[in-house]
Design an enzyme around this catalytic site. Structure first.
Site, PDB file in Angstrom:
ATOM      1  N   THR A 156       1.019  -1.136   0.253  1.00  9.88           N
ATOM      2  CA  THR A 156       0.147  -0.138   0.158  1.00  9.88           C
ATOM      3  C   THR A 156       0.766   1.269  -0.068  1.00  9.88           C
ATOM      4  O   THR A 156       0.995   2.024  -0.851  1.00  9.88           O
ATOM      5  CB  THR A 156      -1.216   0.321   1.069  1.00  9.88           C
ATOM      6  OG1 THR A 156      -2.037  -1.026   1.077  1.00  9.88           O
ATOM      7  CG2 THR A 156      -1.543   1.200   1.394  1.00  9.88           C
TER       8      THR A 156
ATOM      9  N   HIS B 211      -7.952  -9.459   1.915  1.00 14.50           N
ATOM     10  CA  HIS B 211      -7.365 -10.075   2.715  1.00 14.50           C
ATOM     11  C   HIS B 211      -8.173 -11.385   3.514  1.00 14.50           C
ATOM     12  O   HIS B 211      -7.268 -12.452   3.874  1.00 14.50           O
ATOM     13  CB  HIS B 211      -6.917  -9.296   3.684  1.00 14.50           C
ATOM     14  CG  HIS B 211      -5.838  -8.629   3.353  1.00 14.50           C
ATOM     15  ND1 HIS B 211      -4.343  -9.215   2.902  1.00 14.50           N
ATOM     16  CD2 HIS B 211      -5.175  -7.212   3.175  1.00 14.50           C
ATOM     17  CE1 HIS B 211      -3.452  -8.074   2.726  1.00 14.50           C
ATOM     18  NE2 HIS B 211      -3.917  -6.501   2.641  1.00 14.50           N
TER      19      HIS B 211
END
Length: 464
Positions: free
Chosen positions: A78, A201
């Protein structure tokens, strides 16, 4: 003779007033500042739009440009990729090399999981685009984009929202609309949303339950479009919808346990799977490396200097002495008692599952067009072109993406050029009309004065 000069003076006065108004209008058109909104849906993989119905993404694609393959930077996580998008730099160059970092020079740590990310020194190896934009006299607004609530080089965005993941998407959109439509509007906005990364996730990208998550993101894009339309901004500002990375499916049968190969007391893990940054204890570098180098067929281990050049991931002090990288779909843990994720990212950036979405729509872009491929680093010079600011040195290429623009790029951008040309032609027509008007007005006044002069003189002639 004096009465004959009065109409000419009046006509010329009108002419110069009209000309002055037109020149002011033309100057206003030339000074139009293009506006850009950059949107990131964290973890939105390039092919999610084909897994379920995504009418709003496809609406944007039909009205803009869709890039099929965006190669992001390694590591595909990220913070490194969000900083690449706004600097055009590889991770080794901008310094945000991972979500979890240790800087041996500063002897300080940076942790996304602990939200310990506000030390400006970690960010100041680069200058993000909002700083450059503001130094050119413009205004920026950021709704939760990573790094925008950090005072980098002493500068914050003109407007920003301190990061708080509990703030609804709708509130973030409302703030951006407010900033774009204020009396002193921003010309550059950044919008970030945490999904579908978090659910990717938790569920894994191939789980059927990801369908509703993807649909929700599509609905949020639809909400954004509707609010831009209501504010009369849709079709006026250039909107770029993208992401930082994709997501891979994991399995409990594809786990590599470091404890099976090396004593945990010999090293410390700085950043976690699937690209594991390892800091050996003093004097233990070779021992740790030798223990892990050939430990597992689905894990490749590098000393820092051995990291492949194509990753652009070795020339920075925050990159640790050893890097262990798992094959796609594999996870590296200490042992199976560690937290296990069903989906993950951070793998080699050539892997298709790591690639994000990219759609651009607005007056500067082609409509219903596709482009095969681009690099994430190319977005920065494109943004600079759209905002008409000079880019800082970067690893991107504007030439690689200029073909997605509506016209051959010029000094002002396609949308501004069209406006200026339109104003110029309109001004020319009005000037021609004014000239004709003045000519006829003067002639009419002259004829009128001639007739009046004849009528006044006639009786005197008759008296003789």
């Amino acid at each position: 003779m004096l009465p004959q000069k009065i109409p000419s003076r009046i006509a010329m006065s009108c002419y110069w007033k009209v000309l002055g108004i037109l020149l002011l209008f033309l100057q206003s058109a030339l000074s139009l500042q293009p506006r850009v909104l950059l949107v990131s849906f964290d973890g939105f993989r390039w092919d999610y739009i084909y897994k379920v119905s995504t009418p709003n993404f496809h609406y944007a694609m039909e009205n803009g440009v869709h890039v099929k393959q965006v190669t992001n930077v390694f590591i595909t996580k990220t913070y490194p990729n969000h900083y690449t998008l706004v600097t055009g730099l590889y991770a080794e160059s901008h310094g945000i090399v991972a979500n979890e970092m240790y800087d041996p020079v500063l002897n300080e740590t940076f942790s996304l999981t602990k939200m310990n990310t506000y030390n400006p020194k970690f960010w100041e190896e680069a200058s993000p685009i909002w700083i450059t934009n503001q130094r050119k006299g413009h205004k920026s607004g950021a709704a939760m984009w990573p790094g925008t609530d950090v005072k980098i080089h002493g500068v914050l965005p003109t407007h920003y929202m301190p990061y708080n993941e509990t703030v609804p998407f709708e509130d973030r959109v409302a703030k951006l609309i407010e900033w774009f439509t204020s009396e002193e509007p921003i010309n550059f906005g950044l919008l970030y949303w945490e999904q579908p990364d978090e659910m990717g996730h938790f569920l894994g990208p191939d789980n059927p339950l990801m369908g509703p998550v993807i649909s929700d993101i599509d609905n949020k894009l639809g909400y954004l479009i509707s609010k831009l339309k209501a504010a009369k901004l849709w079709g006026v500002i250039n909107v770029i919808i993208t992401s930082d990375h994709g997501m891979s499916e994991l399995s409990s049968e594809r786990v590599i346990e470091l404890d099976q190969y090396v004593d945990r007391d010999l090293y410390k893990v700085i950043d976690h799977s699937p690209a594991v940054a390892i800091l050996p204890k003093e004097g233990k570098l070779d021992e740790v490396y030798e223990a892990l180098a050939n430990a597992h067929p689905n894990m490749t281990v590098y000393k820092k200097e051995q990291i492949p050049d194509r990753w652009h991931y070795k020339h920075n002090s925050k990159i640790q002495p050893i890097l262990a990288v798992a094959d796609n779909g594999w996870e590296i843990v200490h042992n199976k008692s560690d937290i296990f994720l069903v989906g993950n990212h951070g793998y080699d950036n050539i892997i298709p599952e790591m690639h994000p979405i990219f759609v651009a729509v607005g007056p500067a872009f082609r409509k219903n067009a596709t482009k095969e491929a681009m690099n994430a680093t190319d977005l920065y010079p494109l943004l600079c072109h759209l905002l008409r600011i000079d880019p800082l040195p970067n690893n991107g290429s504007f030439n690689s993406v200029k073909d997605i623009l509506a016209e051959v790029p010029g000094a002002f951008g396609a949308d501004t050029c069209s406006t200026v040309i339109g104003v110029f032609l309109g001004s020319l027509l009005v000037l021609v009309f004014t000239a004709v008007f003045v000519k006829h007005f003067v002639l009419a006044q002259a004829n009128s004065m001639h007739i009046l002069h004849t009528e006044v003189a006639q009786p005197l002639l008759q008296d003789h």
